[in-house]
Design a protein around this motif. Sequence first.
Motif, PDB file in Angstrom:
ATOM      1  N   LEU A  73      38.790  52.293  28.330  1.00 28.14           N
ATOM      2  CA  LEU A  73      39.037  51.037  27.624  1.00 28.14           C
ATOM      3  C   LEU A  73      37.732  50.468  27.081  1.00 28.14           C
ATOM      4  CD1 LEU A  73      41.525  49.450  30.199  1.00 28.14           C
ATOM      5  CD2 LEU A  73      42.051  50.847  28.180  1.00 28.14           C
ATOM      6  N   ASP A  74      37.851  49.570  26.096  1.00 31.77           N
ATOM      7  CA  ASP A  74      36.674  49.003  25.442  1.00 31.77           C
ATOM      8  C   ASP A  74      36.204  47.711  26.096  1.00 31.77           C
ATOM      9  OD1 ASP A  74      36.654  50.949  23.205  1.00 31.77           O
ATOM     10  OD2 ASP A  74      38.549  49.978  22.674  1.00 31.77           O
ATOM     11  N   VAL A  75      37.150  46.909  26.592  1.00 24.84           N
ATOM     12  CA  VAL A  75      36.843  45.594  27.144  1.00 24.84           C
ATOM     13  C   VAL A  75      37.707  45.362  28.382  1.00 24.84           C
ATOM     14  CG1 VAL A  75      36.657  43.114  26.651  1.00 24.84           C
ATOM     15  CG2 VAL A  75      36.519  44.766  24.773  1.00 24.84           C
ATOM     16  N   LEU A  76      37.156  44.633  29.364  1.00 21.91           N
ATOM     17  CA  LEU A  76      37.920  44.264  30.543  1.00 21.91           C
ATOM     18  C   LEU A  76      37.962  42.747  30.686  1.00 21.91           C
ATOM     19  CD1 LEU A  76      36.777  46.706  33.385  1.00 21.91           C
ATOM     20  CD2 LEU A  76      38.828  46.862  31.963  1.00 21.91           C
ATOM     21  N   ASP A  77      39.143  42.227  31.003  1.00 24.97           N
ATOM     22  CA  ASP A  77      39.282  40.829  31.376  1.00 24.97           C
ATOM     23  C   ASP A  77      38.585  40.630  32.724  1.00 24.97           C
ATOM     24  OD1 ASP A  77      40.793  38.142  31.258  1.00 24.97           O
ATOM     25  OD2 ASP A  77      41.464  38.974  33.171  1.00 24.97           O
ATOM     26  N   ASP A  78      38.196  39.377  33.019  1.00 25.53           N
ATOM     27  CA  ASP A  78      37.497  39.109  34.269  1.00 25.53           C
ATOM     28  C   ASP A  78      38.294  39.561  35.486  1.00 25.53           C
ATOM     29  OD1 ASP A  78      35.313  38.057  32.994  1.00 25.53           O
ATOM     30  OD2 ASP A  78      35.934  35.962  33.194  1.00 25.53           O
ATOM     31  N   SER A  79      39.617  39.374  35.441  1.00 23.23           N
ATOM     32  CA  SER A  79      40.455  39.768  36.579  1.00 23.23           C
ATOM     33  C   SER A  79      40.381  41.271  36.802  1.00 23.23           C
ATOM     34  CB  SER A  79      41.908  39.341  36.347  1.00 23.23           C
ATOM     35  OG  SER A  79      42.458  40.014  35.221  1.00 23.23           O
ATOM     36  N   ALA A  80      40.469  42.042  35.742  1.00 19.91           N
ATOM     37  CA  ALA A  80      40.421  43.502  35.868  1.00 19.91           C
ATOM     38  C   ALA A  80      39.040  43.973  36.297  1.00 19.91           C
ATOM     39  CB  ALA A  80      40.807  44.148  34.541  1.00 19.91           C
ATOM     40  N   ARG A  81      38.005  43.306  35.775  1.00 18.93           N
ATOM     41  CA  ARG A  81      36.633  43.696  36.139  1.00 18.93           C
ATOM     42  C   ARG A  81      36.379  43.451  37.617  1.00 18.93           C
ATOM     43  NH1 ARG A  81      34.387  40.634  32.967  1.00 18.93           N
ATOM     44  NH2 ARG A  81      34.158  42.053  31.205  1.00 18.93           N
ATOM     45  N   ARG A  82      36.798  42.304  38.107  1.00 18.27           N
ATOM     46  CA  ARG A  82      36.558  41.973  39.510  1.00 18.27           C
ATOM     47  C   ARG A  82      37.398  42.842  40.445  1.00 18.27           C
ATOM     48  NH1 ARG A  82      37.801  36.551  43.003  1.00 18.27           N
ATOM     49  NH2 ARG A  82      36.347  36.990  44.681  1.00 18.27           N
ATOM     50  N   MET A  83      38.612  43.130  40.022  1.00 16.75           N
ATOM     51  CA  MET A  83      39.511  43.886  40.891  1.00 16.75           C
ATOM     52  C   MET A  83      39.316  45.391  40.780  1.00 16.75           C
ATOM     53  SD  MET A  83      42.914  41.608  40.229  1.00 16.75           S
ATOM     54  CE  MET A  83      42.891  39.833  40.529  1.00 16.75           C
ATOM     55  N   GLY A  84      38.664  45.839  39.720  1.00 17.47           N
ATOM     56  CA  GLY A  84      38.439  47.270  39.565  1.00 17.47           C
ATOM     57  C   GLY A  84      39.702  48.052  39.301  1.00 17.47           C
ATOM     58  N   ALA A  85      40.701  47.385  38.708  1.00 14.72           N
ATOM     59  CA  ALA A  85      41.980  48.036  38.419  1.00 14.72           C
ATOM     60  C   ALA A  85      42.637  47.343  37.233  1.00 14.72           C
ATOM     61  CB  ALA A  85      42.894  47.976  39.641  1.00 14.72           C
ATOM     62  N   VAL A  86      43.361  48.128  36.452  1.00 16.31           N
ATOM     63  CA  VAL A  86      44.040  47.616  35.252  1.00 16.31           C
ATOM     64  C   VAL A  86      45.512  47.974  35.310  1.00 16.31           C
ATOM     65  CG1 VAL A  86      44.293  47.990  32.755  1.00 16.31           C
ATOM     66  CG2 VAL A  86      42.027  47.642  33.732  1.00 16.31           C
ATOM     67  N   ASN A  87      46.378  47.000  35.049  1.00 18.62           N
ATOM     68  CA  ASN A  87      47.804  47.317  34.960  1.00 18.62           C
ATOM     69  C   ASN A  87      48.398  46.939  33.608  1.00 18.62           C
ATOM     70  OD1 ASN A  87      48.047  44.471  35.239  1.00 18.62           O
ATOM     71  ND2 ASN A  87      50.034  44.697  36.226  1.00 18.62           N
ATOM     72  N   THR A  88      47.585  46.326  32.740  1.00 18.71           N
ATOM     73  CA  THR A  88      48.052  45.934  31.416  1.00 18.71           C
ATOM     74  C   THR A  88      46.954  46.174  30.387  1.00 18.71           C
ATOM     75  OG1 THR A  88      49.487  44.196  32.333  1.00 18.71           O
ATOM     76  CG2 THR A  88      48.925  44.016  30.006  1.00 18.71           C
ATOM     77  N   VAL A  89      47.300  46.830  29.301  1.00 17.72           N
ATOM     78  CA  VAL A  89      46.358  47.079  28.209  1.00 17.72           C
ATOM     79  C   VAL A  89      46.874  46.389  26.955  1.00 17.72           C
ATOM     80  CG1 VAL A  89      45.273  48.826  26.744  1.00 17.72           C
ATOM     81  CG2 VAL A  89      45.627  49.288  29.192  1.00 17.72           C
ATOM     82  N   VAL A  90      45.986  45.677  26.285  1.00 15.26           N
ATOM     83  CA  VAL A  90      46.319  44.982  25.040  1.00 15.26           C
ATOM     84  C   VAL A  90      45.483  45.571  23.914  1.00 15.26           C
ATOM     85  CG1 VAL A  90      46.306  42.782  23.807  1.00 15.26           C
ATOM     86  CG2 VAL A  90      46.905  42.843  26.243  1.00 15.26           C
TER      87      VAL A  90
END
Length: 277
Positions: A73-90
């Motif tokens: 991915l190109d960019v991470l929201d703060d929540s995804a960055r802190r949690m080290g996991a992604v469940n939604t991509v925009v």
Amino acid sequence: MKKWYAVIGDPIEHSLSPLMHNTWFETQKIDASYLPIHVKPQELEQAVASLKLLDAGGWNVTIPHKEKIIPLLDVLDDSARRMGAVNTVVRMADGRLKGYNTDGLGFVRSLEEQIGSEKRQLRVLIIGAGGAARGIAFALESTGYSAISICNRTVSKAETICCELSQNAQALSLDQASQELDDYDIIVQTTPAGLKNGSFELPFNCEKLKSTAIVADIVYNPLMTALLKEASKKGATVVTGIGMFIHQGALAYSYWTGNYPDIVAVKDKLLANLGGN
């Protein structure tokens, strides 16, 4: 051009995300569709490139890709960055891909929808140390839950998450958690155990589970997992995974469309599809 969205995972055939999101698109009269796509771990990079090439507006990410998709991915929201996991991509207006994590907040909203917000001082035990566990741990802590322990088959993975929490969280083995189960008031099961196409075994011995405990499972299909059935037999309060599923999906939907959907009507439809059991 008609917009389209997806959910990727392995397995994926159990997912009710298409039913939920397509219902919301229809209700809000949005010309869009949502598809399930089976992506094996070794196919993830190719799948992301294909989704981008085919102009998908965004997609949900489920087991086992929530952590491994981050470098793609190109960019991470703060929540995804802190949690080290992604469940939604925009897919952003400039074509870049931005990752979010709605699991944690979705779970907390679901939990407190059922038990209220007055129990944040209770001791919490999280079973599992994957992407979902990480998201839920951080969301619980940021909401005000101050006594969190994490147990996992590989204790070092639980220790990693505990070290990243701002409080003094505790990592346990599954055996230790089983022996100390009566010390905990809220138990949260975050592993794939109980999935329709997975294992139905209990994560550990529940002999010491208190009748006053609150037991939640993030698996929603089947609605009553082996753990929830056992907890119910002991008189504990059970929180099924359907609430988290809906709330995390509603957040994802709002990121894609700018509109927050009706969660009440879709819950009845999902429960009917699950047979209410």
